[in-house]
Design a protein around this motif. Structure first.
Motif, PDB file in Angstrom:
ATOM      1  N   LEU A  81       0.712  -1.348  -0.051  1.00 18.75           N
ATOM      2  CA  LEU A  81       0.061   0.119   0.056  1.00 18.75           C
ATOM      3  C   LEU A  81       0.840   1.116   0.112  1.00 18.75           C
ATOM      4  CD1 LEU A  81      -2.822   0.869   0.381  1.00 18.75           C
ATOM      5  CD2 LEU A  81      -2.854   0.785   2.617  1.00 18.75           C
ATOM      6  N   ILE A  82       0.688   2.097  -0.869  1.00 19.32           N
ATOM      7  CA  ILE A  82       1.591   3.061  -1.178  1.00 19.32           C
ATOM      8  C   ILE A  82       1.632   4.104  -0.105  1.00 19.32           C
ATOM      9  CG2 ILE A  82       0.059   4.753  -2.513  1.00 19.32           C
ATOM     10  CD1 ILE A  82       2.227   5.609  -4.262  1.00 19.32           C
ATOM     11  N   GLU A  83       0.653   4.402   0.593  1.00 20.27           N
ATOM     12  CA  GLU A  83       0.416   5.202   1.873  1.00 20.27           C
ATOM     13  C   GLU A  83       1.335   4.774   3.038  1.00 20.27           C
ATOM     14  OE1 GLU A  83      -3.087   6.013  -0.956  1.00 20.27           O
ATOM     15  OE2 GLU A  83      -2.380   4.304   0.203  1.00 20.27           O
ATOM     16  N   LEU A  84       1.021   3.326   3.309  1.00 19.94           N
ATOM     17  CA  LEU A  84       1.944   2.778   4.316  1.00 19.94           C
ATOM     18  C   LEU A  84       3.332   2.843   3.807  1.00 19.94           C
ATOM     19  CD1 LEU A  84      -0.358  -0.057   5.456  1.00 19.94           C
ATOM     20  CD2 LEU A  84      -0.165   2.004   6.516  1.00 19.94           C
ATOM     21  N   ARG A  85       3.561   2.471   2.639  1.00 15.70           N
ATOM     22  CA  ARG A  85       4.907   2.519   2.094  1.00 15.70           C
ATOM     23  C   ARG A  85       5.767   4.012   2.556  1.00 15.70           C
ATOM     24  NH1 ARG A  85       8.003  -0.423  -1.368  1.00 15.70           N
ATOM     25  NH2 ARG A  85       6.314  -1.917  -1.779  1.00 15.70           N
ATOM     26  N   ARG A  86       4.936   4.979   2.008  1.00 13.68           N
ATOM     27  CA  ARG A  86       5.641   6.231   2.499  1.00 13.68           C
ATOM     28  C   ARG A  86       5.612   6.811   3.845  1.00 13.68           C
ATOM     29  NH1 ARG A  86       1.730   9.615  -1.905  1.00 13.68           N
ATOM     30  NH2 ARG A  86       2.626   9.027  -3.892  1.00 13.68           N
ATOM     31  N   ILE A  87       4.761   6.364   4.561  1.00 19.25           N
ATOM     32  CA  ILE A  87       4.707   6.416   6.096  1.00 19.25           C
ATOM     33  C   ILE A  87       5.979   5.705   6.531  1.00 19.25           C
ATOM     34  CG2 ILE A  87       3.715   5.900   8.390  1.00 19.25           C
ATOM     35  CD1 ILE A  87       1.102   6.567   6.934  1.00 19.25           C
ATOM     36  N   ALA A  88       6.347   4.266   6.093  1.00 15.61           N
ATOM     37  CA  ALA A  88       7.307   3.543   6.778  1.00 15.61           C
ATOM     38  C   ALA A  88       8.610   4.362   6.092  1.00 15.61           C
ATOM     39  CB  ALA A  88       7.177   2.062   6.022  1.00 15.61           C
ATOM     40  N   ALA A  89       8.820   4.812   4.886  1.00 18.61           N
ATOM     41  CA  ALA A  89       9.963   5.661   4.592  1.00 18.61           C
ATOM     42  C   ALA A  89      10.272   6.689   5.331  1.00 18.61           C
ATOM     43  CB  ALA A  89      10.020   5.760   2.914  1.00 18.61           C
ATOM     44  N   GLY A  90       9.333   7.444   5.443  1.00 15.39           N
ATOM     45  CA  GLY A  90       9.387   8.702   6.452  1.00 15.39           C
ATOM     46  C   GLY A  90       9.882   8.361   7.944  1.00 15.39           C
ATOM     47  N   PHE A  91       9.441   7.339   8.120  1.00 18.97           N
ATOM     48  CA  PHE A  91       9.598   6.892   9.769  1.00 18.97           C
ATOM     49  C   PHE A  91      11.049   6.261   9.906  1.00 18.97           C
ATOM     50  CE2 PHE A  91       9.674   4.025  13.470  1.00 18.97           C
ATOM     51  CZ  PHE A  91       9.054   4.894  14.287  1.00 18.97           C
ATOM     52  N   ASP A  92      11.613   5.513   8.780  1.00 23.70           N
ATOM     53  CA  ASP A  92      12.796   5.048   8.899  1.00 23.70           C
ATOM     54  C   ASP A  92      13.792   6.193   8.689  1.00 23.70           C
ATOM     55  OD1 ASP A  92      11.822   2.513   9.128  1.00 23.70           O
ATOM     56  OD2 ASP A  92      12.260   2.152   7.231  1.00 23.70           O
ATOM     57  N   HIS A  93      13.404   7.316   8.021  1.00 24.19           N
ATOM     58  CA  HIS A  93      14.412   8.581   7.864  1.00 24.19           C
ATOM     59  C   HIS A  93      14.517   8.874   9.188  1.00 24.19           C
ATOM     60  CE1 HIS A  93      16.375  11.859   6.169  1.00 24.19           C
ATOM     61  NE2 HIS A  93      15.541  12.855   6.771  1.00 24.19           N
ATOM     62  N   LEU A  94      13.227   9.342   9.784  1.00 21.54           N
ATOM     63  CA  LEU A  94      13.279   9.870  11.067  1.00 21.54           C
ATOM     64  C   LEU A  94      14.005   9.226  12.291  1.00 21.54           C
ATOM     65  CD1 LEU A  94       9.421  11.185  11.592  1.00 21.54           C
ATOM     66  CD2 LEU A  94      11.852  12.741  10.965  1.00 21.54           C
ATOM     67  N   ALA A  95      13.828   7.816  12.118  1.00 23.33           N
ATOM     68  CA  ALA A  95      14.738   7.028  12.968  1.00 23.33           C
ATOM     69  C   ALA A  95      16.140   6.964  12.812  1.00 23.33           C
ATOM     70  CB  ALA A  95      14.194   5.516  12.912  1.00 23.33           C
ATOM     71  N   GLU A  96      16.526   6.987  11.657  1.00 21.05           N
ATOM     72  CA  GLU A  96      17.897   7.290  11.298  1.00 21.05           C
ATOM     73  C   GLU A  96      18.541   8.308  11.906  1.00 21.05           C
ATOM     74  OE1 GLU A  96      21.116   6.959   7.320  1.00 21.05           O
ATOM     75  OE2 GLU A  96      18.759   6.688   7.098  1.00 21.05           O
TER      76      GLU A  96
END
Length: 466
Positions: free
Chosen positions: A221-236
């Motif tokens: 799901l593209i919305e969840l994919r974008r959220i996951a990518a943004g969250f990983d960036h913040l976590a990094e």
């Protein structure tokens, strides 16, 4: 603005399961549509039947009058033998029941022109309830030349009408089932698309436990994919920031310990030698005064006593600034010396020390911090709690290590327990080293100081010092 003025009131809302919410909403919509359509079908059927009975009354009256004239002569005014055959063709289409009475109100014939089929009893019951017992058409049967020979009553054929209504309701039910089936077809791909949310929650739990290296899955799901990518960036970014802060904190701890060692050397070399010199001079003056001028002897002894007290105080300060034997003999020996010193000073308290694992192989910063935490914990327990037993447990499990100091003292109760500078310093040390610190009241009384350093924290400290 301070921290109190910047607080925003928290708002709580009920958690929503999207899959269940969607399934419930669409199912409820289908049921409402089905009930509403069924009610409309029944309402239209009642209105249609009422109009139909009034419109067909005249037609039925002519047909019955014609049948009565065909078999009767002018001198015989009776309806015996009438079978309403004139309505055989049109009766099933009209959906009616006809009852014929003679002029004496005696029933002659009663027929319902139902062409077969059956509907559920509840449909017939609802239809009869809505129509009521008063819907009918009453007409007169006459023979030439205008003589009344009987009456007839036209009523709805509930069996025939309920079959017609049931056919319409079945169409409505089919539409409702179609919507429910569509709901199921929508629910399955939505559930499949949202299935990675369980994995996302698992990653969040791991990060909450301190595993900042955990990363989100990449859902379809593209919305969840974008959220996951943004969250990983913040976590990094958070991981880099915390690593930088931890490196700075470790550096500050190292500088602090180095400053303490330098200060201890200065005190030992300068003040220690001066006090030793003063003590020697006081002893010399006391010996000379005892032989030549006894009046100076009390002053010389007072100087010697003050010098001895200062030397003892200096030794205590040096012990606080620089752990005895920690660098030379390791953490285990240093802890034995620390606890042994407290045993000599506090004879009415039982001290237990348990060391398990290769704690002497830990990095220098971690060994020093463990010693400082035990030192501060013992000081706090004996200063504030008046305990009868203190237990120190240091163990290395695998690649990590854990420290626990328990006492049965009665002090430090209430919400301010553990809010002093000593506890704050211990907390800062543990956080700087990547561990977890806890100060927990014991039952029925006492306090537990606990510091847990996982394997990742130990490796980070080793890499930093390497």
């Amino acid at each position: 603005m301070n921290e109190h003025t910047m607080k925003v009131p928290e708002t709580t809302s009920a958690a929503v399961d999207l899959k269940r919410h969607l399934l419930l909403r669409v199912s409820l919509f289908a049921l409402v549509i089905g009930l509403a359509a069924g009610a409309i079908v029944l309402q239209q059927a009642v209105a249609r039947i009422g109009t139909h009975i009034q419109r067909t009354g005249n037609t039925v009256e002519r047909l019955i009058a014609g049948e009565a004239d065909q078999t009767r002569d002018a001198f015989r005014r009776s309806l015996e033998g009438m079978e309403l055959k004139s309505l055989d063709g049109i009766g099933p289409l009209l959906g009616i029941c006809v009852a014929v009475e003679d002029i004496y109100k005696r029933a002659v014939v009663q027929r319902c022109f139902h062409d077969g089929g059956a509907a559920p009893g509840v449909v017939r019951w609802l239809l009869a309830l809505l129509i009521g017992p008063d819907l009918h058409y009453r007409g007169v049967i006459g023979q030439y030349p205008g003589v009344k020979v009987g009456e007839f009553v036209v009523t709805p054929d509930l069996d025939s009408e309920s079959v017609a209504v049931w056919n319409q309701i079945r169409t409505v039910l089919g539409m409702t089932l179609g919507i429910l089936l569509l709901n199921l077809l929508i629910y399955r791909p939505v559930r499949r698309a949202l299935r990675p949310t369980d994995q996302i929650l698992a990653v969040l739990a791991r990060m909450e436990a301190g595993e900042l290296s955990a990363r989100m899955p990449r859902p379809r799901l593209i919305e969840l994919r974008r959220i996951a990518a943004g969250f990983d960036h913040l976590a990094e970014q958070l991981q880099k920031t915390l690593a930088s802060q931890r490196h700075l904190a470790l550096r500050l701890l190292a500088v602090r310990e180095e400053e303490r060692r330098r200060l201890a050397r200065e005190l030992h070399d300068e003040f220690g030698q001066c006090l030793a010199s003063i003590g020697a001079e006081a002893a010399f003056i006391g010996g000379r005064a005892e032989a030549r001028d006894p009046d100076l002897l009390p002053a010389a002894r007072a100087i010697a006593a003050v010098t001895a007290h200062m030397m003892e105080s200096l030794q205590g300060i040096l012990l606080q600034l620089r752990p005895v034997g920690l660098e030379e003999f390791g953490l285990s020996a240093a802890l034995e010396a620390l606890v042994g010193g407290w045993r000599r000073r506090q004879a009415d308290c039982v001290f237990e020390l348990k060391v398990d694992g290769e704690i002497d192989a830990l990095p220098d910063a971690l060994r020093t911090s463990l010693y400082r935490i035990v030192q501060e914990s013992l000081t706090n327990a004996l200063r504030h709690g008046d305990p009868g037993r203190v237990k120190v447990d240091v163990r290395r499990d695998g690649a990590g290590c854990r420290l626990r100091v328990d006492d049965d003292g009665a002090g430090r109760e209430g919400p301010t327990a553990g809010s002093g500078l000593g506890v704050l310093g211990m907390h800062e040390r543990v956080e700087a080293l990547g561990g977890r610190f806890a100060l927990t009241p014991l039952t029925p009384r006492g306090m537990r100081v606990e510091a847990d350093f996982p394997a990742e924290a130990v490796r980070t400290v080793e890499m930093t010092h390497d």
